[in-house]
Design a protein around this motif. Structure first.
Motif, PDB file in Angstrom:
ATOM      1  N   TRP A   1       0.843  -1.206   0.000  1.00 10.58           N
ATOM      2  CA  TRP A   1       0.000   0.000   0.000  1.00 10.58           C
ATOM      3  C   TRP A   1       0.876   1.255   0.000  1.00 10.58           C
ATOM      4  O   TRP A   1       1.948   1.258   0.607  1.00 10.58           O
ATOM      5  N   PHE A   2       0.361   2.293  -0.578  1.00 12.57           N
ATOM      6  CA  PHE A   2       0.961   3.614  -0.425  1.00 12.57           C
ATOM      7  C   PHE A   2      -0.158   4.636  -0.571  1.00 12.57           C
ATOM      8  O   PHE A   2      -0.905   4.597  -1.550  1.00 12.57           O
ATOM      9  N   THR A   3      -0.292   5.523   0.439  1.00 14.00           N
ATOM     10  CA  THR A   3      -1.378   6.499   0.387  1.00 14.00           C
ATOM     11  C   THR A   3      -0.893   7.823   0.946  1.00 14.00           C
ATOM     12  O   THR A   3      -0.019   7.840   1.818  1.00 14.00           O
ATOM     13  N   GLY A   4      -1.436   8.910   0.426  1.00 15.40           N
ATOM     14  CA  GLY A   4      -1.001  10.225   0.895  1.00 15.40           C
ATOM     15  C   GLY A   4      -1.539  11.339   0.013  1.00 15.40           C
ATOM     16  O   GLY A   4      -2.604  11.200  -0.595  1.00 15.40           O
ATOM     17  N   PHE A   5      -0.774  12.445  -0.027  1.00 16.10           N
ATOM     18  CA  PHE A   5      -1.264  13.648  -0.699  1.00 16.10           C
ATOM     19  C   PHE A   5      -0.081  14.539  -1.053  1.00 16.10           C
ATOM     20  O   PHE A   5       1.001  14.407  -0.476  1.00 16.10           O
ATOM     21  N   LEU A   6      -0.281  15.427  -2.018  1.00 23.50           N
ATOM     22  CA  LEU A   6       0.657  16.524  -2.244  1.00 23.50           C
ATOM     23  C   LEU A   6       0.172  17.706  -1.410  1.00 23.50           C
ATOM     24  O   LEU A   6      -1.007  18.065  -1.482  1.00 23.50           O
ATOM     25  N   ASP A   7       1.082  18.293  -0.630  1.00 20.29           N
ATOM     26  CA  ASP A   7       0.731  19.468   0.169  1.00 20.29           C
ATOM     27  C   ASP A   7       1.117  20.693  -0.654  1.00 20.29           C
ATOM     28  O   ASP A   7       2.097  21.369  -0.362  1.00 20.29           O
ATOM     29  N   ASP A   8       0.340  20.932  -1.707  1.00 23.58           N
ATOM     30  CA  ASP A   8       0.710  21.924  -2.700  1.00 23.58           C
ATOM     31  C   ASP A   8      -0.586  22.494  -3.273  1.00 23.58           C
ATOM     32  O   ASP A   8      -1.330  21.781  -3.951  1.00 23.58           O
ATOM     33  N   PRO A   9      -0.882  23.773  -2.997  1.00 23.79           N
ATOM     34  CA  PRO A   9      -2.160  24.352  -3.445  1.00 23.79           C
ATOM     35  C   PRO A   9      -2.351  24.280  -4.961  1.00 23.79           C
ATOM     36  O   PRO A   9      -3.480  24.217  -5.436  1.00 23.79           O
ATOM     37  N   ALA A  10      -1.236  24.244  -5.713  1.00 19.50           N
ATOM     38  CA  ALA A  10      -1.360  24.163  -7.172  1.00 19.50           C
ATOM     39  C   ALA A  10      -1.713  22.751  -7.631  1.00 19.50           C
ATOM     40  O   ALA A  10      -2.248  22.560  -8.716  1.00 19.50           O
ATOM     41  N   HIS A  11      -1.414  21.747  -6.785  1.00 24.61           N
ATOM     42  CA  HIS A  11      -1.652  20.343  -7.151  1.00 24.61           C
ATOM     43  C   HIS A  11      -2.241  19.606  -5.937  1.00 24.61           C
ATOM     44  O   HIS A  11      -1.556  18.794  -5.323  1.00 24.61           O
ATOM     45  N   PRO A  12      -3.464  19.908  -5.586  1.00 29.23           N
ATOM     46  CA  PRO A  12      -4.023  19.339  -4.351  1.00 29.23           C
ATOM     47  C   PRO A  12      -4.556  17.916  -4.554  1.00 29.23           C
ATOM     48  O   PRO A  12      -5.754  17.678  -4.584  1.00 29.23           O
ATOM     49  N   TYR A  13      -3.633  16.973  -4.653  1.00 36.54           N
ATOM     50  CA  TYR A  13      -4.018  15.603  -4.979  1.00 36.54           C
ATOM     51  C   TYR A  13      -3.824  14.664  -3.802  1.00 36.54           C
ATOM     52  O   TYR A  13      -2.769  14.649  -3.177  1.00 36.54           O
ATOM     53  N   ALA A  14      -4.844  13.863  -3.555  1.00 36.70           N
ATOM     54  CA  ALA A  14      -4.722  12.744  -2.613  1.00 36.70           C
ATOM     55  C   ALA A  14      -4.735  11.462  -3.435  1.00 36.70           C
ATOM     56  O   ALA A  14      -5.327  11.423  -4.514  1.00 36.70           O
ATOM     57  N   PHE A  15      -4.082  10.431  -2.936  1.00 33.36           N
ATOM     58  CA  PHE A  15      -3.984   9.197  -3.728  1.00 33.36           C
ATOM     59  C   PHE A  15      -3.961   7.978  -2.814  1.00 33.36           C
ATOM     60  O   PHE A  15      -3.632   8.065  -1.631  1.00 33.36           O
ATOM     61  N   VAL A  16      -4.308   6.854  -3.421  1.00 29.55           N
ATOM     62  CA  VAL A  16      -4.146   5.562  -2.754  1.00 29.55           C
ATOM     63  C   VAL A  16      -3.750   4.542  -3.815  1.00 29.55           C
ATOM     64  O   VAL A  16      -4.253   4.579  -4.942  1.00 29.55           O
ATOM     65  N   VAL A  17      -2.813   3.681  -3.447  1.00 32.24           N
ATOM     66  CA  VAL A  17      -2.384   2.596  -4.334  1.00 32.24           C
ATOM     67  C   VAL A  17      -2.309   1.326  -3.497  1.00 32.24           C
ATOM     68  O   VAL A  17      -1.772   1.351  -2.384  1.00 32.24           O
ATOM     69  N   VAL A  18      -2.869   0.238  -4.002  1.00 30.94           N
ATOM     70  CA  VAL A  18      -2.663  -1.072  -3.365  1.00 30.94           C
ATOM     71  C   VAL A  18      -2.361  -2.083  -4.466  1.00 30.94           C
ATOM     72  O   VAL A  18      -3.020  -2.089  -5.506  1.00 30.94           O
TER      73      VAL A  18
ATOM     74  N   MET B   1       1.666   8.257 -11.185  1.00 35.04           N
ATOM     75  CA  MET B   1       0.311   8.797 -11.264  1.00 35.04           C
ATOM     76  C   MET B   1       0.325  10.305 -10.948  1.00 35.04           C
ATOM     77  O   MET B   1      -0.327  11.100 -11.624  1.00 35.04           O
ATOM     78  N   LEU B   2       1.101  10.706  -9.931  1.00 38.90           N
ATOM     79  CA  LEU B   2       1.181  12.119  -9.548  1.00 38.90           C
ATOM     80  C   LEU B   2       1.843  12.946 -10.660  1.00 38.90           C
ATOM     81  O   LEU B   2       1.377  14.036 -10.989  1.00 38.90           O
ATOM     82  N   HIS B   3       2.924  12.421 -11.233  1.00 41.97           N
ATOM     83  CA  HIS B   3       3.578  13.148 -12.322  1.00 41.97           C
ATOM     84  C   HIS B   3       2.638  13.282 -13.522  1.00 41.97           C
ATOM     85  O   HIS B   3       2.605  14.339 -14.169  1.00 41.97           O
ATOM     86  N   ALA B   4       1.870  12.249 -13.805  1.00 40.69           N
ATOM     87  CA  ALA B   4       0.907  12.320 -14.920  1.00 40.69           C
ATOM     88  C   ALA B   4      -0.168  13.366 -14.624  1.00 40.69           C
ATOM     89  O   ALA B   4      -0.601  14.090 -15.525  1.00 40.69           O
ATOM     90  N   ALA B   5      -0.578  13.459 -13.356  1.00 37.12           N
ATOM     91  CA  ALA B   5      -1.611  14.434 -12.982  1.00 37.12           C
ATOM     92  C   ALA B   5      -1.089  15.863 -13.161  1.00 37.12           C
ATOM     93  O   ALA B   5      -1.795  16.736 -13.657  1.00 37.12           O
ATOM     94  N   ILE B   6       0.157  16.091 -12.754  1.00 32.62           N
ATOM     95  CA  ILE B   6       0.746  17.421 -12.901  1.00 32.62           C
ATOM     96  C   ILE B   6       0.928  17.743 -14.381  1.00 32.62           C
ATOM     97  O   ILE B   6       0.598  18.845 -14.832  1.00 32.62           O
TER      98      ILE B   6
END
Ligand code: ZN
Length: 435
Positions: free
Chosen positions: A391-408, A426-431
């Motif tokens: 598992w890996f779960t978390g978020f970017l603490d960045d107002p320009a990229h406010p993304y939360a994610f979960v991977v299992v 996934m985060l790089h693709a989102a940005i």
């Protein structure tokens, strides 16, 4: 007279039968009329429509003679659990869930529309493709990404997947199951985020206490194994070390009632929905079964089960000052709805601890090049047969990229080694998709 009475009675019975029949018909028509008019196998009265991603990429299109999907095979497979198919085999796809809406079905007039109607989803197909490729063909798992300020779900990927143009062709075992919404898994150490919240709120001196790890921690006759020998730690250090010995002690210090109440309040025991599409409930012991079981449950083992979508809601709320922006799958201009899921001070503390994890333990320069402002938690959920879910779960603490994610990823080993790289891509693709 007797004859007349009998006839009147027969007429009355007949009338009652007609009324009863009409009532049943009206009820069934109201309930199922849209299915009768629109059922996939029947002609759809010239009505056509399109299902699109947030950039206008066509995921599926149909008219009276044709049921089609994206021309791009990777998009079809990566987005299958978002799109579903015209036979509603996945049970949670948008084509099944929003079929009526795409047809402009009217109860009075039947299907009246003439123009193709499109429905635009919050999903970005490019982020789904990145996540799908990062998990890889031969693995099983789920990945989701959402904007925690708006609630918009940008990626929802589940493997194994299905290429819907193959119609009735056999698919991989369980490929129709959307693991993001329709499955729950042993959580392992990501569950320490819940145990930590219980301790923050119900152990008054939690930030002044220390917890010693000598490799194993013994409660009664039960040994709880830790992956390291972490020595004396604060709760922050214990979370960063993902120390089982410390979190066993922290769970017992908080107590069963506190843990249960927090698990319940954060929605881990309940099914939820994503714009009308249901998710499954998780599991946690509903009765105290002694301190050893309490300790195991506090480190995400015991009988704990977590649905990836429920974990995503939780970390999204941590990132968003404890407020959950209601997750969305349909793109809309309507105002964002927010409800409080976590007390603000608790969320602030958890957020700070997750950022500390990321910066001091997850080697951002190696695993997350270019992503510095993030908070996260790994999980390596032991299955008892030597294998582990990563598992890996978390978020970017960045107002320009406010993304939360979960991977299992099922049976893939360590959370950091196996699941974190999927989150990174996934985060790089989102940005990149914001372009
Ligand atoms: Zn330890």
């Amino acid at each position: 007279m007797k004859k007349i009475t009998r006839r009147a009675f027969s007429v009355l019975l007949l009338a009652l039968a007609i009324i009863f029949g009409m009532t049943v018909f009206v009820l069934r028509y109201t309930d199922e009329g849209s299915d009768w008019a629109l059922y996939f196998a029947s002609a759809n009265a010239g009505a056509g429509g399109e299902l699109r991603d947030r950039k206008g990429v066509v995921l599926a299109s149909f008219d009276a003679t044709r049921y089609a999907f994206s021309d791009d095979a990777e998009t079809r497979v990566a987005c299958y659990h978002v799109t579903g198919d015209y036979w509603n085999r996945s049970g949670t796809g948008a084509l099944g869930a929003y079929w009526d809406r795409m047809q402009e079905y009217s109860l009075i007039e039947g299907t009246v529309k003439k123009e193709p109607k499109s429905l635009t989803l919050t999903i970005d197909a490019s982020i789904c493709r990145a996540a799908w490729n990062a998990i890889g063909y031969n693995r099983r798992g789920a990945a989701m990404l959402m904007n925690y300020r708006t609630g918009e779900v940008l990626a929802m990927v589940s493997l194994p997947s299905v290429d819907p143009i193959n119609g009735e062709a056999p698919v991989a075992d369980t490929a129709f199951i959307n693991r993001c919404l329709s499955a729950s898994f042993p959580p392992g150490s990501i569950f320490k985020l819940v145990t930590a919240a219980a301790a923050i709120e119900d152990v008054p001196d939690i930030f002044n206490r220390t917890f010693v790890c000598e490799g194993d921690y013994t409660i009664g006759t039960v040994d709880i194994h830790c992956t390291g020998v972490h020595g004396e730690q604060s709760i922050e250090e214990a979370l960063a070390n993902s120390c089982n010995s410390a979190f066993a002690q922290i769970a017992v210090a908080a107590g069963y009632n506190s843990l249960y109440d927090h698990v319940k309040a954060y929605g881990f025991l309940d099914p939820h929905e994503l714009d009308g599409i249901p998710s499954v409930a998780g599991a946690y012991r509903t009765q105290y079964a002694g301190d050893p079981e309490l300790a195991w449950s506090g480190i995400g083992q015991s009988t704990d089960l977590v649905c990836p979508y429920t974990m995503l809601r939780y970390v999204a709320a941590i990132a968003n000052d404890g407020m959950l922006a209601t997750p969305r799958l349909i793109l809309t201009d309507e105002p964002v709805e927010q409800t409080r899921l976590i007390e603000a001070s608790t969320a602030a503390k958890l957020k700070q601890m997750m950022i500390y994890n990321f910066q001091t333990r997850y080697m951002p320069e190696i695993y997350f090049p270019g992503l510095y402002y993030a908070g996260a938690k790994t999980g390596t959920a032991e299955l008892g047969d030597g294998a582990s879910h990563a598992w890996f779960t978390g978020f970017l603490d960045d107002p320009a990229h406010p993304y939360a994610f979960v991977v299992v990823i099922e049976r893939a080993g360590s959370g950091l080694a196996a699941a974190a790289p999927v989150a990174n891509r996934m985060l790089h693709a989102a940005i990149a998709a914001e372009g």
